[in-house]
Scaffold this active site. Structure first.
Site, PDB file in Angstrom:
ATOM      1  N   MET A 195      72.197  19.127  47.701  1.00 16.67           N
ATOM      2  CA  MET A 195      71.483  17.843  47.631  1.00 16.67           C
ATOM      3  C   MET A 195      70.059  18.032  47.127  1.00 16.67           C
ATOM      4  O   MET A 195      69.536  17.185  46.399  1.00 16.67           O
ATOM      5  CB  MET A 195      71.488  17.141  48.987  1.00 16.67           C
ATOM      6  CG  MET A 195      72.864  16.692  49.432  1.00 16.67           C
ATOM      7  SD  MET A 195      73.742  15.696  48.205  1.00 16.67           S
ATOM      8  CE  MET A 195      72.629  14.334  47.982  1.00 16.67           C
ATOM      9  N   GLU A 196      69.440  19.146  47.472  1.00 16.41           N
ATOM     10  CA  GLU A 196      68.086  19.419  46.992  1.00 16.41           C
ATOM     11  C   GLU A 196      68.077  19.622  45.480  1.00 16.41           C
ATOM     12  O   GLU A 196      67.185  19.108  44.784  1.00 16.41           O
ATOM     13  CB  GLU A 196      67.510  20.643  47.720  1.00 16.41           C
ATOM     14  CG  GLU A 196      67.141  20.392  49.158  1.00 16.41           C
ATOM     15  CD  GLU A 196      68.317  20.262  50.135  1.00 16.41           C
ATOM     16  OE1 GLU A 196      68.085  19.881  51.287  1.00 16.41           O
ATOM     17  OE2 GLU A 196      69.481  20.542  49.747  1.00 16.41           O
ATOM     18  N   MET A 244      71.282  12.115  55.946  1.00 19.44           N
ATOM     19  CA  MET A 244      71.966  13.144  56.733  1.00 19.44           C
ATOM     20  C   MET A 244      71.645  14.577  56.303  1.00 19.44           C
ATOM     21  O   MET A 244      72.242  15.523  56.796  1.00 19.44           O
ATOM     22  CB  MET A 244      73.483  12.931  56.699  1.00 19.44           C
ATOM     23  CG  MET A 244      73.920  11.595  57.224  1.00 19.44           C
ATOM     24  SD  MET A 244      73.293  11.302  58.892  1.00 19.44           S
ATOM     25  CE  MET A 244      73.619   9.549  59.020  1.00 19.44           C
ATOM     26  N   CYS A 245      70.695  14.738  55.385  1.00 16.98           N
ATOM     27  CA  CYS A 245      70.297  16.077  54.960  1.00 16.98           C
ATOM     28  C   CYS A 245      69.418  16.739  56.010  1.00 16.98           C
ATOM     29  O   CYS A 245      68.537  16.095  56.589  1.00 16.98           O
ATOM     30  CB  CYS A 245      69.530  16.019  53.645  1.00 16.98           C
ATOM     31  SG  CYS A 245      70.587  15.833  52.231  1.00 16.98           S
ATOM     32  N   HIS A 246      69.651  18.023  56.204  1.00 15.47           N
ATOM     33  CA  HIS A 246      68.812  18.798  57.112  1.00 15.47           C
ATOM     34  C   HIS A 246      67.541  19.227  56.367  1.00 15.47           C
ATOM     35  O   HIS A 246      67.627  19.618  55.199  1.00 15.47           O
ATOM     36  CB  HIS A 246      69.549  20.055  57.576  1.00 15.47           C
ATOM     37  CG  HIS A 246      70.728  19.765  58.438  1.00 15.47           C
ATOM     38  ND1 HIS A 246      71.944  19.382  57.926  1.00 15.47           N
ATOM     39  CD2 HIS A 246      70.871  19.793  59.786  1.00 15.47           C
ATOM     40  CE1 HIS A 246      72.801  19.197  58.915  1.00 15.47           C
ATOM     41  NE2 HIS A 246      72.172  19.432  60.059  1.00 15.47           N
ATOM     42  N   ASP A 286      59.549   7.356  33.689  1.00 17.04           N
ATOM     43  CA  ASP A 286      58.322   6.685  34.142  1.00 17.04           C
ATOM     44  C   ASP A 286      57.146   6.975  33.219  1.00 17.04           C
ATOM     45  O   ASP A 286      56.373   6.082  32.893  1.00 17.04           O
ATOM     46  CB  ASP A 286      57.987   7.126  35.563  1.00 17.04           C
ATOM     47  CG  ASP A 286      56.717   6.469  36.077  1.00 17.04           C
ATOM     48  OD1 ASP A 286      56.634   5.226  36.043  1.00 17.04           O
ATOM     49  OD2 ASP A 286      55.810   7.208  36.512  1.00 17.04           O
TER      50      ASP A 286
END
Length: 161
Positions: free
Chosen positions: A115-116, A75-77, A130
């Protein structure tokens, strides 16, 4: 179902329409961490990892993650980001070392960049894991959280200490 912002009248997921929101400068800073053993710490600070410079690669991963957040969080733009920075500091513990990660993201737009920033901080920790897992798979990725955000209708936020 109309009381949910991301659910349409049929009960299905939707992306919120932000076209009526004001354009403002928005920033967000997120934190994450990864705790490693002495051998991994030494390899990172001495830049002797066979895969290359761990922190440099992790910074690039964080930048790429922030730029691609809308591709992995439904749902992120998609946002035109105006700045992304990733920084680190080490904390020595009794038997381990914790790499504290801070990701800062900014934009001028109609929706925020929390969110970013969170995605960037997470990707940095995952990249360190990793690149160093050949030495020890028991590393622990720590809490990831929003430190602060500015701009937008909901106003500024500062995480309490």
């Amino acid at each position: 179902m109309s009381e949910f912002t991301h659910i349409n009248e049929q009960g299905n997921a939707k992306m919120v329409d932000v076209s009526e929101k004001n354009i403002t400068k928005r920033t967000a800073i997120a934190h994450s961490s990864i705790t490693v053993n002495q051998a991994i710490y030494q390899q990172i600070v001495d830049n002797t990892n066979k895969k290359g410079n761990v922190l440099n690669t992790a910074q690039i991963a964080g930048i790429m993650a922030a730029k691609n957040t809308a591709d992995i969080i439904p749902m992120c733009h998609p946002l035109p980001l105006t700045g992304i920075d990733v920084s680190f500091n080490w904390k020595e513990n009794a038997t381990s070392f914790t790499l504290n990660i801070q990701a800062s993201v900014s934009t001028t737009g109609k929706t925020g960049v929390e969110m970013e920033a969170l995605t960037a901080a997470s990707a940095v920790a995952l990249t360190v894991y990793d690149m160093t897992k050949a030495l020890d798979k028991s590393m622990v990725i720590g809490e990831t959280y929003l430190l602060s955000k500015t701009g937008g209708k909901s106003g500024d936020f500062q995480r309490p200490n």
